[in-house]
Design an enzyme around this catalytic site. Sequence first.
Site, mmCIF file in Angstrom:
data_model
loop_
_atom_site.group_PDB
_atom_site.id
_atom_site.type_symbol
_atom_site.label_atom_id
_atom_site.label_comp_id
_atom_site.label_asym_id
_atom_site.label_seq_id
_atom_site.Cartn_x
_atom_site.Cartn_y
_atom_site.Cartn_z
ATOM 1 N N SER A 145 36.105 43.562 50.268
ATOM 2 C CA SER A 145 34.928 43.140 49.513
ATOM 3 C C SER A 145 33.875 42.652 50.488
ATOM 4 O O SER A 145 34.204 42.139 51.565
ATOM 5 C CB SER A 145 35.291 42.005 48.557
ATOM 6 O OG SER A 145 34.111 41.339 48.140
ATOM 7 N N TYR A 158 39.399 33.857 47.801
ATOM 8 C CA TYR A 158 39.054 35.291 47.771
ATOM 9 C C TYR A 158 38.443 35.704 49.112
ATOM 10 O O TYR A 158 38.845 36.697 49.710
ATOM 11 C CB TYR A 158 38.070 35.552 46.621
ATOM 12 C CG TYR A 158 37.761 37.008 46.383
ATOM 13 C CD1 TYR A 158 38.692 37.847 45.772
ATOM 14 C CD2 TYR A 158 36.534 37.560 46.770
ATOM 15 C CE1 TYR A 158 38.406 39.189 45.540
ATOM 16 C CE2 TYR A 158 36.244 38.895 46.547
ATOM 17 C CZ TYR A 158 37.175 39.710 45.926
ATOM 18 O OH TYR A 158 36.892 41.043 45.698
HETATM 19 N N1 LIG Z 1 34.399 44.711 40.838
HETATM 20 C C1 LIG Z 1 33.770 44.221 41.876
HETATM 21 O O1 LIG Z 1 32.636 43.747 41.782
HETATM 22 C C2 LIG Z 1 34.415 44.248 43.239
HETATM 23 C C3 LIG Z 1 33.605 44.000 44.350
HETATM 24 C C4 LIG Z 1 34.184 44.013 45.615
HETATM 25 C C5 LIG Z 1 35.526 44.303 45.765
HETATM 26 N N2 LIG Z 1 36.276 44.537 44.661
HETATM 27 C C6 LIG Z 1 37.702 44.827 44.873
HETATM 28 O O2 LIG Z 1 38.032 46.036 44.226
HETATM 29 C C7 LIG Z 1 39.406 46.010 43.826
HETATM 30 C C8 LIG Z 1 39.546 46.369 42.359
HETATM 31 O O3 LIG Z 1 38.841 45.425 41.591
HETATM 32 P P1 LIG Z 1 38.319 45.709 40.100
HETATM 33 O O4 LIG Z 1 36.984 45.104 40.010
HETATM 34 O O5 LIG Z 1 38.519 47.128 39.740
HETATM 35 O O6 LIG Z 1 39.290 44.728 39.295
HETATM 36 P P2 LIG Z 1 40.311 44.917 38.075
HETATM 37 O O7 LIG Z 1 39.820 45.914 37.103
HETATM 38 O O8 LIG Z 1 40.645 43.546 37.632
HETATM 39 O O9 LIG Z 1 41.561 45.550 38.825
HETATM 40 C C9 LIG Z 1 42.457 44.787 39.557
HETATM 41 C C10 LIG Z 1 43.809 45.427 39.409
HETATM 42 O O10 LIG Z 1 44.753 44.641 40.135
HETATM 43 C C11 LIG Z 1 45.965 44.634 39.410
HETATM 44 N N3 LIG Z 1 46.705 43.406 39.690
HETATM 45 C C12 LIG Z 1 46.262 42.127 39.638
HETATM 46 N N4 LIG Z 1 47.288 41.274 39.856
HETATM 47 C C13 LIG Z 1 48.393 42.025 40.062
HETATM 48 C C14 LIG Z 1 49.754 41.749 40.322
HETATM 49 N N5 LIG Z 1 50.234 40.487 40.419
HETATM 50 N N6 LIG Z 1 50.616 42.783 40.450
HETATM 51 C C15 LIG Z 1 50.180 44.054 40.336
HETATM 52 N N7 LIG Z 1 48.901 44.390 40.102
HETATM 53 C C16 LIG Z 1 48.023 43.391 39.957
HETATM 54 C C17 LIG Z 1 45.573 44.690 37.949
HETATM 55 O O11 LIG Z 1 46.563 45.397 37.211
HETATM 56 P P3 LIG Z 1 47.549 44.684 36.135
HETATM 57 O O12 LIG Z 1 46.759 43.639 35.433
HETATM 58 O O13 LIG Z 1 48.015 45.810 35.299
HETATM 59 O O14 LIG Z 1 48.656 44.126 36.961
HETATM 60 C C18 LIG Z 1 44.271 45.491 37.965
HETATM 61 O O15 LIG Z 1 44.492 46.836 37.622
HETATM 62 C C19 LIG Z 1 39.913 44.609 44.186
HETATM 63 O O16 LIG Z 1 40.534 44.652 45.445
HETATM 64 C C20 LIG Z 1 38.632 43.795 44.271
HETATM 65 O O17 LIG Z 1 38.778 42.658 45.115
HETATM 66 C C21 LIG Z 1 35.763 44.519 43.401
#
Ligand SMILES: NC(=O)c1ccc[n+]([C@@H]2O[C@H](COP(=O)([O-])OP(=O)(O)OC[C@H]3O[C@@H](n4cnc5c(N)ncnc54)[C@H](OP(=O)(O)O)[C@@H]3O)[C@@H](O)[C@H]2O)c1
Length: 260
Positions: A145, A158
């Site tokens: 990120s 984070y």
């Molecule tokens: N969205 C943004 O603005 C943004 C910006 C920068 C970076 N990112 C990064 O992009 C990535 C994806 O983020 P997103 O925004 O798409 O978030 P998201 O939709 O919340 O996806 C996160 C995923 O992580 C899984 N997860 C969380 N805890 C877990 C656990 N204990 N065991 C297994 N799986 C787990 C969840 O699946 P389950 O709930 O099914 O377990 C979920 O599918 C992350 O690394 C985030 O830091 C996001």
Amino acid sequence: MAYKPMQDKIALVTGGGSGIGRAISIKLSDAGAEIIIFARNEERGRDVVAHIENGGGNACFYRTDLTREKDIEQSVKQVIAKYGRVDILVNNAAISGYMGPVVDTPMEEVYDIFKINLISVFYLSKLVLPRMIENGFGRIINISSIAYRKNTPNSATYNITKTGLNSLTKTLSKEVASFGITVNAIAPGLVLTERIIKSRLPGLAEKKGITPEEMMAELTAGTDTKKLTEEEDVAELVMFLAANVSGNITGEIVNISGGL
Ligand SMILES: NC(=O)c1ccc[n+]([C@@H]2O[C@H](COP(=O)([O-])OP(=O)(O)OC[C@H]3O[C@@H](n4cnc5c(N)ncnc54)[C@H](OP(=O)(O)O)[C@@H]3O)[C@@H](O)[C@H]2O)c1
């Protein structure tokens, strides 16, 4: 028949049931890869599997809680028994963790976020690498990120885990480069996933006394490109880094944040 650059590749995507991970899973599958999803939510995971299978691809969901070492071990064991290897590992799963000052942060939350965002990445990489080394090919892509550059207050855990992830990316890349394995990270700026739209945007807007739509316009205007990153942009970048043509790109943190 259309050329599929990821044909015969086995791709493991953590957190592939929602948001960016879902887009990555579908994109890699469209390019011909077999998709393995590790996540907890069975319904969302199986929905992505069904979507992929309806499109003619192959995918499998393994219920895995990345905070639990035993879950990780068991799921990887099953994957190796079924597929024999993992060619592409996308460490995408993460949580935002406690949003507040360090002094108020409950320690359980610190351990949890470290386990999911960092330790599980370390462990999964450790478990899939021996087969990658044997095969002389591998791609590890860590979803970091832009938080590592900004170090915004009230999200220390984070910020630290994403900074650590970048360090792991760079260190590991040097250890495995001579085996045909690349390790890179992608650092997105804000991506309007369902989670962000539902939970983050309204909170940010409320703090400023504006509507979520106005908040979105403000965040967009704050980028140099006047464009927020989309799930699809991140998925395209994963595809690029996973491709054979990217074999000489390693140890990089690729920012995809509209210049932020
Ligand atoms: N969205 C943004 O603005 C943004 C910006 C920068 C970076 N990112 C990064 O992009 C990535 C994806 O983020 P997103 O925004 O798409 O978030 P998201 O939709 O919340 O996806 C996160 C995923 O992580 C899984 N997860 C969380 N805890 C877990 C656990 N204990 N065991 C297994 N799986 C787990 C969840 O699946 P389950 O709930 O099914 O377990 C979920 O599918 C992350 O690394 C985030 O830091 C996001």
